[in-house]
Design a protein around this motif. Structure first.
Motif, PDB file in Angstrom:
ATOM      1  N   ALA A 346       0.833  -1.206   0.000  1.00 13.89           N
ATOM      2  CA  ALA A 346       0.000   0.000   0.000  1.00 13.89           C
ATOM      3  C   ALA A 346       0.872   1.262   0.000  1.00 13.89           C
ATOM      4  CB  ALA A 346      -0.915  -0.011   1.227  1.00 13.89           C
ATOM      5  N   TYR A 347       1.912   1.232   0.770  1.00 18.11           N
ATOM      6  CA  TYR A 347       2.831   2.375   0.801  1.00 18.11           C
ATOM      7  C   TYR A 347       3.484   2.568  -0.576  1.00 18.11           C
ATOM      8  CZ  TYR A 347       7.023   5.100   1.804  1.00 18.11           C
ATOM      9  OH  TYR A 347       8.025   6.052   1.772  1.00 18.11           O
ATOM     10  N   VAL A 348       3.913   1.473  -1.220  1.00 20.20           N
ATOM     11  CA  VAL A 348       4.574   1.564  -2.526  1.00 20.20           C
ATOM     12  C   VAL A 348       3.608   2.100  -3.581  1.00 20.20           C
ATOM     13  CG1 VAL A 348       5.586   0.199  -4.388  1.00 20.20           C
ATOM     14  CG2 VAL A 348       6.288  -0.192  -2.026  1.00 20.20           C
ATOM     15  N   PHE A 349       2.374   1.573  -3.596  1.00 19.74           N
ATOM     16  CA  PHE A 349       1.412   2.037  -4.593  1.00 19.74           C
ATOM     17  C   PHE A 349       1.080   3.517  -4.392  1.00 19.74           C
ATOM     18  CE2 PHE A 349      -0.237  -2.587  -4.803  1.00 19.74           C
ATOM     19  CZ  PHE A 349       0.765  -2.901  -5.723  1.00 19.74           C
ATOM     20  N   GLN A 350       0.931   3.973  -3.137  1.00 11.66           N
ATOM     21  CA  GLN A 350       0.681   5.385  -2.868  1.00 11.66           C
ATOM     22  C   GLN A 350       1.880   6.245  -3.270  1.00 11.66           C
ATOM     23  OE1 GLN A 350      -0.507   5.968   1.214  1.00 11.66           O
ATOM     24  NE2 GLN A 350      -2.241   4.534   1.048  1.00 11.66           N
ATOM     25  N   LEU A 351       3.081   5.700  -3.036  1.00 13.25           N
ATOM     26  CA  LEU A 351       4.293   6.435  -3.400  1.00 13.25           C
ATOM     27  C   LEU A 351       4.382   6.606  -4.915  1.00 13.25           C
ATOM     28  CD1 LEU A 351       6.933   7.730  -2.354  1.00 13.25           C
ATOM     29  CD2 LEU A 351       8.019   5.471  -2.613  1.00 13.25           C
ATOM     30  N   ASN A 352       4.055   5.540  -5.652  1.00  9.63           N
ATOM     31  CA  ASN A 352       4.082   5.629  -7.115  1.00  9.63           C
ATOM     32  C   ASN A 352       3.047   6.638  -7.627  1.00  9.63           C
ATOM     33  OD1 ASN A 352       6.120   3.732  -7.311  1.00  9.63           O
ATOM     34  ND2 ASN A 352       4.687   1.998  -7.549  1.00  9.63           N
ATOM     35  N   SER A 353       1.857   6.635  -7.019  1.00  9.12           N
ATOM     36  CA  SER A 353       0.824   7.592  -7.436  1.00  9.12           C
ATOM     37  C   SER A 353       1.267   9.029  -7.130  1.00  9.12           C
ATOM     38  CB  SER A 353      -0.489   7.273  -6.718  1.00  9.12           C
ATOM     39  OG  SER A 353      -0.959   5.983  -7.072  1.00  9.12           O
ATOM     40  N   TRP A 354       1.878   9.241  -5.970  1.00  8.56           N
ATOM     41  CA  TRP A 354       2.337  10.594  -5.599  1.00  8.56           C
ATOM     42  C   TRP A 354       3.392  11.092  -6.570  1.00  8.56           C
ATOM     43  CZ3 TRP A 354       7.278  11.819  -3.424  1.00  8.56           C
ATOM     44  CH2 TRP A 354       7.415  13.153  -3.068  1.00  8.56           C
ATOM     45  N   ARG A 355       4.299  10.162  -6.965  1.00 12.08           N
ATOM     46  CA  ARG A 355       5.353  10.558  -7.902  1.00 12.08           C
ATOM     47  C   ARG A 355       4.766  10.935  -9.270  1.00 12.08           C
ATOM     48  NH1 ARG A 355       9.868   5.876  -6.486  1.00 12.08           N
ATOM     49  NH2 ARG A 355      10.643   6.863  -4.544  1.00 12.08           N
ATOM     50  N   LYS A 356       3.621  10.351  -9.590  1.00 11.59           N
ATOM     51  CA  LYS A 356       2.975  10.685 -10.864  1.00 11.59           C
ATOM     52  C   LYS A 356       2.037  11.883 -10.729  1.00 11.59           C
ATOM     53  CE  LYS A 356       3.045   5.881 -12.480  1.00 11.59           C
ATOM     54  NZ  LYS A 356       2.217   4.716 -12.858  1.00 11.59           N
ATOM     55  N   GLY A 357       2.001  12.468  -9.531  1.00 10.10           N
ATOM     56  CA  GLY A 357       1.153  13.634  -9.295  1.00 10.10           C
ATOM     57  C   GLY A 357      -0.306  13.301  -9.178  1.00 10.10           C
ATOM     58  N   GLN A 358      -0.636  12.057  -8.770  1.00  9.16           N
ATOM     59  CA  GLN A 358      -2.032  11.620  -8.690  1.00  9.16           C
ATOM     60  C   GLN A 358      -2.509  11.448  -7.253  1.00  9.16           C
ATOM     61  OE1 GLN A 358      -2.278   8.044 -10.994  1.00  9.16           O
ATOM     62  NE2 GLN A 358      -1.811   9.071 -12.948  1.00  9.16           N
ATOM     63  N   GLY A 359      -1.764  11.854  -6.296  1.00  8.74           N
ATOM     64  CA  GLY A 359      -2.174  11.713  -4.909  1.00  8.74           C
ATOM     65  C   GLY A 359      -1.212  12.444  -3.994  1.00  8.74           C
ATOM     66  N   ARG A 360      -1.492  12.334  -2.710  1.00  7.98           N
ATOM     67  CA  ARG A 360      -0.609  12.978  -1.761  1.00  7.98           C
ATOM     68  C   ARG A 360       0.487  12.023  -1.320  1.00  7.98           C
ATOM     69  NH1 ARG A 360      -4.481  13.365   3.607  1.00  7.98           N
ATOM     70  NH2 ARG A 360      -4.916  11.114   3.794  1.00  7.98           N
ATOM     71  N   LYS A 361       1.523  12.617  -0.743  1.00 11.53           N
ATOM     72  CA  LYS A 361       2.679  11.831  -0.313  1.00 11.53           C
ATOM     73  C   LYS A 361       2.270  10.915   0.841  1.00 11.53           C
ATOM     74  CE  LYS A 361       7.499  12.302   1.098  1.00 11.53           C
ATOM     75  NZ  LYS A 361       8.595  13.254   1.419  1.00 11.53           N
ATOM     76  N   PRO A 362       2.637   9.611   0.737  1.00 14.20           N
ATOM     77  CA  PRO A 362       2.218   8.676   1.795  1.00 14.20           C
ATOM     78  C   PRO A 362       2.966   8.908   3.101  1.00 14.20           C
ATOM     79  CG  PRO A 362       3.645   7.576   0.237  1.00 14.20           C
ATOM     80  CD  PRO A 362       3.379   8.943  -0.334  1.00 14.20           C
ATOM     81  N   VAL A 363       2.339   8.494   4.178  1.00 14.02           N
ATOM     82  CA  VAL A 363       2.957   8.574   5.504  1.00 14.02           C
ATOM     83  C   VAL A 363       4.044   7.507   5.592  1.00 14.02           C
ATOM     84  CG1 VAL A 363       2.553   8.415   7.983  1.00 14.02           C
ATOM     85  CG2 VAL A 363       0.792   9.383   6.470  1.00 14.02           C
ATOM     86  N   PRO A 364       5.227   7.854   6.089  1.00 10.10           N
ATOM     87  CA  PRO A 364       6.308   6.850   6.194  1.00 10.10           C
ATOM     88  C   PRO A 364       5.866   5.614   6.976  1.00 10.10           C
ATOM     89  CG  PRO A 364       7.158   9.046   6.598  1.00 10.10           C
ATOM     90  CD  PRO A 364       5.658   9.183   6.541  1.00 10.10           C
ATOM     91  N   LEU A 365       6.399   4.475   6.571  1.00  8.52           N
ATOM     92  CA  LEU A 365       6.050   3.207   7.230  1.00  8.52           C
ATOM     93  C   LEU A 365       6.582   3.154   8.653  1.00  8.52           C
ATOM     94  CD1 LEU A 365       6.729   0.636   4.380  1.00  8.52           C
ATOM     95  CD2 LEU A 365       4.529   1.027   5.483  1.00  8.52           C
ATOM     96  N   LYS A 366       5.831   2.427   9.492  1.00  4.89           N
ATOM     97  CA  LYS A 366       6.307   2.183  10.842  1.00  4.89           C
ATOM     98  C   LYS A 366       7.364   1.084  10.820  1.00  4.89           C
ATOM     99  CE  LYS A 366       1.836   3.344  12.934  1.00  4.89           C
ATOM    100  NZ  LYS A 366       0.741   2.849  13.806  1.00  4.89           N
TER     101      LYS A 366
END
Length: 377
Positions: A346-366
């Protein structure tokens, strides 16, 4: 028995040695077992077929001794009389021959089994050597066979004399019987005495069969060097096997490295472990699959390829160790690790979307991902 290099044959023969010996026709055989089977079956067959055989013989006697004078001097009647006699005796004798034939086949194959060897049929010059023939005549095997034959003759002769002595009165009594009764009594007495003499072979068989087994094993015993050479010839030399294993491992590593660019994430322990995971979102009910994993140098190579192809590399030491030790290559991760891996993906998919400008930056993993105790290494 010493070898030319001084080694003794102390080791039991291997399966390959026994198989090769069988292919050459070298199997344990007991002549006494075959002889006893034939003689006992013949005696038992005569007892079972004594009625039909006796009646057939009576018919033959009647046909050949009750003839008219004109027939006796007619040459044309000789062949029909012979044919009738043979036909009368044929069926009882065929039954007896069948019993003896089956007993001969079974008795001679009870020890060692059925075996057909073309190698044993091939002519060998070594068998024609006079020196080797003399050696066999005066060898241990020949001595054992001689002693066994002498003991057998003495034992059977002693038993035969005892049987004749014990039945002496019955034999004399036959002279007072009329001809048909005397013949029947004599045949019955001979058959039972023959059967008892055949049964006397059983103790000899009981001694000979274990000896033949032991002697066969003794002849095939091997030295330690022979066992080592056989292992090398069968399994290959250790250095060659090692080289083959290294080549196979290198090929497997190359195939594994080719799968790293297809991974969704590489989970690492920065020092030693790397695990590449791939998740097919379009396949319902599927779980993440381990497409590559390795330690030390292989782990470093996986990280290098991942960075080259821009595959996210996530540091999670506990999860990397758990996946590495619990999951084989090209297999789905165990159910107990679903939650931890799901958080990583989930973190990786959110990170990829953020890099493409399609979402916000994900919260760092615990750092303390939920890993069951049974998967912690």
């Amino acid at each position: 028995m010493a070898e030319s290099d001084g080694q003794e044959r102390t080791e039991q023969p291997t399966e390959q040695r026994l198989r090769q010996a069988r292919e050459k026709g070298q199997i344990p055989r007991s002549k006494e077992l075959g002889t006893a089977a034939v003689l006992l079956s013949a005696a038992a067959g005569l007892l079972m077929l004594s009625g039909p055989l006796g009646r057939a013989m009576s018919r033959v006697f009647e046909q050949n001794f009750r003839v008219e004078r004109a027939v006796l001097f007619d040459p044309q009647t000789m062949m029909p009389a012979l044919t009738d006699s043979l036909v009368s005796l044929m069926w009882p004798l065929l039954g007896l021959f069948a019993i003896v034939l089956v007993a001969a086949l079974v008795g001679n194959s009870l020890l060692g089994g059925f075996n057909f060897s073309t190698q044993a049929m091939m002519p060998k010059l070594s068998k024609m050597s006079p020196l080797k023939g003399i050696k066999r005549m005066f060898g241990v095997q020949a001595l054992v066979e001689l002693l066994k034959s002498v003991a057998k003759v003495v034992f059977i002769a002693t038993l035969a004399v005892w049987l004749l002595w014990s039945q002496f009165e019955n034999i004399l009594r036959l002279s007072n019987e009329t001809l048909p009764a005397a013949m029947v009594g004599a045949l019955e007495l001979l058959l039972w005495m023959g059967l008892l003499l055949c049964l006397a072979l059983l103790p000899i068989v009981a001694i000979d069969v274990p000896f033949q087994r032991w002697n066969h094993t003794r002849q095939l015993k091997m030295t330690l060097q022979e066992i080592k050479d056989e292992y090398k010839n069968t399994e290959g030399k250790p250095e060659v096997k090692g080289r083959i294993r290294r080549l196979q491992q290198e090929m497997a590593n190359r195939r594994m490295m080719a799968e790293v660019p297809t991974a969704d994430v590489v989970v690492v322990n920065p020092s030693h472990y790397s695990v590449a995971l791939r998740y097919d979102k379009d396949k319902p009910g599927s779980a993440p699959v381990v497409v590559a994993k390795g330690l030390d140098e292989i782990a470093l190579k996986i990280r290098e390829i991942a960075r080259e192809y821009e595959v996210p590399v996530i540091s999670s030491p506990a999860l990397a160790r758990a996946v590495y030790h619990s999951t084989k290559l090209d297999r789905e991760i165990p159910e107990g690790l679903f939650v931890a891996v799901a958080q990583i993906l989930a973190y990786v998919f959110q990170l990829n979307s953020w890099r493409k400008g399609q979402g916000r930056k994900p919260v760092p993993l615990k750092e303390d991902l939920p890993i069951p105790d049974e998967y912690k290494v």
